[in-house]
Write an enzyme that holds these catalytic residues in place. Structure first.
Site, PDB file in Angstrom:
ATOM      1  N   TYR A  56       0.816  -1.214   0.000  1.00  0.00           N
ATOM      2  CA  TYR A  56       0.000   0.000   0.000  1.00  0.00           C
ATOM      3  C   TYR A  56       0.850   1.264   0.000  1.00  0.00           C
ATOM      4  O   TYR A  56       0.406   2.302  -0.506  1.00  0.00           O
ATOM      5  CB  TYR A  56      -0.998  -0.030   1.166  1.00  0.00           C
ATOM      6  CG  TYR A  56      -2.150  -0.962   0.866  1.00  0.00           C
ATOM      7  CD1 TYR A  56      -3.214  -0.539   0.075  1.00  0.00           C
ATOM      8  CD2 TYR A  56      -2.146  -2.267   1.315  1.00  0.00           C
ATOM      9  CE1 TYR A  56      -4.255  -1.391  -0.236  1.00  0.00           C
ATOM     10  CE2 TYR A  56      -3.182  -3.139   1.008  1.00  0.00           C
ATOM     11  CZ  TYR A  56      -4.233  -2.695   0.226  1.00  0.00           C
ATOM     12  OH  TYR A  56      -5.254  -3.540  -0.100  1.00  0.00           O
ATOM     13  N   ARG A  63       1.394   1.778  -3.628  1.00  0.00           N
ATOM     14  CA  ARG A  63       0.190   2.313  -4.267  1.00  0.00           C
ATOM     15  C   ARG A  63      -0.044   3.764  -3.867  1.00  0.00           C
ATOM     16  O   ARG A  63      -0.499   4.580  -4.689  1.00  0.00           O
ATOM     17  CB  ARG A  63      -1.014   1.460  -3.893  1.00  0.00           C
ATOM     18  CG  ARG A  63      -0.944   0.028  -4.428  1.00  0.00           C
ATOM     19  CD  ARG A  63      -2.240  -0.695  -4.250  1.00  0.00           C
ATOM     20  NE  ARG A  63      -3.295  -0.035  -5.006  1.00  0.00           N
ATOM     21  CZ  ARG A  63      -4.597  -0.228  -4.786  1.00  0.00           C
ATOM     22  NH1 ARG A  63      -4.986  -1.043  -3.831  1.00  0.00           N
ATOM     23  NH2 ARG A  63      -5.501   0.396  -5.513  1.00  0.00           N
ATOM     24  N   GLN A 110     -15.869   2.884  -6.346  1.00  0.00           N
ATOM     25  CA  GLN A 110     -15.176   1.730  -5.780  1.00  0.00           C
ATOM     26  C   GLN A 110     -13.681   2.010  -5.613  1.00  0.00           C
ATOM     27  O   GLN A 110     -12.973   1.199  -5.017  1.00  0.00           O
ATOM     28  CB  GLN A 110     -15.362   0.517  -6.702  1.00  0.00           C
ATOM     29  CG  GLN A 110     -16.797   0.043  -6.838  1.00  0.00           C
ATOM     30  CD  GLN A 110     -16.942  -1.023  -7.907  1.00  0.00           C
ATOM     31  OE1 GLN A 110     -17.083  -0.717  -9.093  1.00  0.00           O
ATOM     32  NE2 GLN A 110     -16.897  -2.276  -7.494  1.00  0.00           N
ATOM     33  N   HIS A 151     -15.263   1.715  -0.826  1.00  0.00           N
ATOM     34  CA  HIS A 151     -14.147   0.830  -0.485  1.00  0.00           C
ATOM     35  C   HIS A 151     -13.032   1.542   0.272  1.00  0.00           C
ATOM     36  O   HIS A 151     -11.914   1.034   0.359  1.00  0.00           O
ATOM     37  CB  HIS A 151     -13.588   0.182  -1.754  1.00  0.00           C
ATOM     38  CG  HIS A 151     -14.523  -0.805  -2.364  1.00  0.00           C
ATOM     39  ND1 HIS A 151     -14.406  -1.263  -3.665  1.00  0.00           N
ATOM     40  CD2 HIS A 151     -15.607  -1.444  -1.848  1.00  0.00           C
ATOM     41  CE1 HIS A 151     -15.379  -2.126  -3.922  1.00  0.00           C
ATOM     42  NE2 HIS A 151     -16.120  -2.241  -2.836  1.00  0.00           N
ATOM     43  N   CYS A 162      -6.936   3.349  12.746  1.00  0.00           N
ATOM     44  CA  CYS A 162      -6.301   2.675  13.873  1.00  0.00           C
ATOM     45  C   CYS A 162      -7.194   1.534  14.345  1.00  0.00           C
ATOM     46  O   CYS A 162      -8.374   1.755  14.650  1.00  0.00           O
ATOM     47  CB  CYS A 162      -6.057   3.665  15.011  1.00  0.00           C
ATOM     48  SG  CYS A 162      -5.288   2.923  16.476  1.00  0.00           S
ATOM     49  N   CYS A 217      -8.073   2.314  18.349  1.00  0.00           N
ATOM     50  CA  CYS A 217      -9.055   3.336  18.755  1.00  0.00           C
ATOM     51  C   CYS A 217     -10.060   3.675  17.667  1.00  0.00           C
ATOM     52  O   CYS A 217     -10.962   4.474  17.893  1.00  0.00           O
ATOM     53  CB  CYS A 217      -8.335   4.597  19.218  1.00  0.00           C
ATOM     54  SG  CYS A 217      -7.523   5.536  17.897  1.00  0.00           S
ATOM     55  N   CYS A 237      -0.217   5.829  16.135  1.00  0.00           N
ATOM     56  CA  CYS A 237      -1.487   6.496  15.849  1.00  0.00           C
ATOM     57  C   CYS A 237      -1.441   7.922  16.395  1.00  0.00           C
ATOM     58  O   CYS A 237      -1.062   8.134  17.552  1.00  0.00           O
ATOM     59  CB  CYS A 237      -2.633   5.720  16.502  1.00  0.00           C
ATOM     60  SG  CYS A 237      -4.231   6.575  16.432  1.00  0.00           S
ATOM     61  N   GLU A 242     -14.814  -1.972 -22.400  1.00  0.00           N
ATOM     62  CA  GLU A 242     -15.425  -3.126 -23.057  1.00  0.00           C
ATOM     63  C   GLU A 242     -16.570  -3.599 -22.181  1.00  0.00           C
ATOM     64  O   GLU A 242     -16.683  -3.196 -21.010  1.00  0.00           O
ATOM     65  CB  GLU A 242     -14.403  -4.237 -23.255  1.00  0.00           C
ATOM     66  CG  GLU A 242     -13.739  -4.683 -21.982  1.00  0.00           C
ATOM     67  CD  GLU A 242     -12.578  -5.642 -22.232  1.00  0.00           C
ATOM     68  OE1 GLU A 242     -12.233  -6.366 -21.282  1.00  0.00           O
ATOM     69  OE2 GLU A 242     -12.041  -5.664 -23.349  1.00  0.00           O
TER      70      GLU A 242
END
Length: 232
Positions: free
Chosen positions: A52, A55, A90, A108, A116, A119, A135, A203
């Site tokens: 991530y 990303r 999404q 999403h 977190c 919490c 956090c 498509e």
């Protein structure tokens, strides 16, 4: 006119963000069960964070394309005429917001936020995450995760989404595979409510037969052409 728009990965592909279920998509190159489940995060948080973080950096380098900008213009035009655009995505990127869309529902989650698990606080986040990151709210380290919906988790804002779908005059799916539920079921829900449906996609999707109308081609071409017709 009240328009409900559902967008998927195909609307952001021309901005350089990967799709998921195409033959060259992310899940063809990476195993989602090792990267996008609560169990994967509990077992190997370092690997999940690395994926991530990659990303997130990719998103921070991306810019909106013509499809995002056209939807932002449509939102403004419909509001001026007493209508509305309910934009449900999404996608976990913020390209709709960057393009000027004011009201975006991320079913999403959002990549540029963290949550977190100690919490439950959600915080905007643009940096890398590690198992040592604390956090900002409860100060506990190693409890932050990307604020995204993983496989096996319930999408967000479902009551709000179904409420908007019931009030729509037109349902439009843009850049979606038609294979990920519950979003793939929205077109059937719209048809059951007597709402006209339209697909804009590169498509035909897996559920293309359920749409009343369809236009195919790159999102940066097809979406602006369609919004121009609606605004006219």
């Amino acid at each position: 006119m009240n328009v409900f728009v559902l967008t998927g990965a195909g609307v952001s592909a021309e901005s350089g963000l990967g799709t998921f279920r195409d033959k060259d998509g992310l899940w063809a190159r990476f195993d989602p069960m090792k990267l996008a489940t609560p169990e994967a995060f509990a077992r190997d948080p370092r690997t999940v964070h690395a994926f991530y973080n990659m990303r997130r950096r990719n998103l921070l380098a991306a810019t909106p394309n013509e499809a995002h900008q056209a939807l932002a213009r449509l939102e403004h035009a419909l509001a001026e005429r007493g209508g509305s655009l309910f934009l449900c995505t999404q996608n976990i990127d913020d390209l709709h917001e960057q393009a000027g869309s004011r009201h975006v529902v991320h079913m999403h989650g959002e990549l540029l936020k963290t949550r977190c698990i100690a919490c439950d606080a959600v915080t905007g986040w643009r940096e890398d995450l590690t198992v040592d990151t604390a956090c900002p709210h409860c100060r506990r380290a190693g409890r932050l995760r990307p604020h995204v919906v993983w496989f096996g988790e319930m999408p967000l804002f479902m009551d709000e989404i179904y409420g908007a779908l019931g009030r729509a005059d037109l349902f439009v799916a843009i850049g979606t595979s038609g294979s990920v539920y519950p979003a793939a079921g929205f077109v059937a829900e719209a048809r059951a409510n007597g709402i006209r449906t339209c697909e804009l996609n590169l498509e035909p999707s897996d559920n293309a037969a359920l749409f009343d109308d369809a236009r195919y081609g790159p999102a940066g071409v097809v979406v602006p052409a369609w919004t121009a017709i609606v605004m006219a």
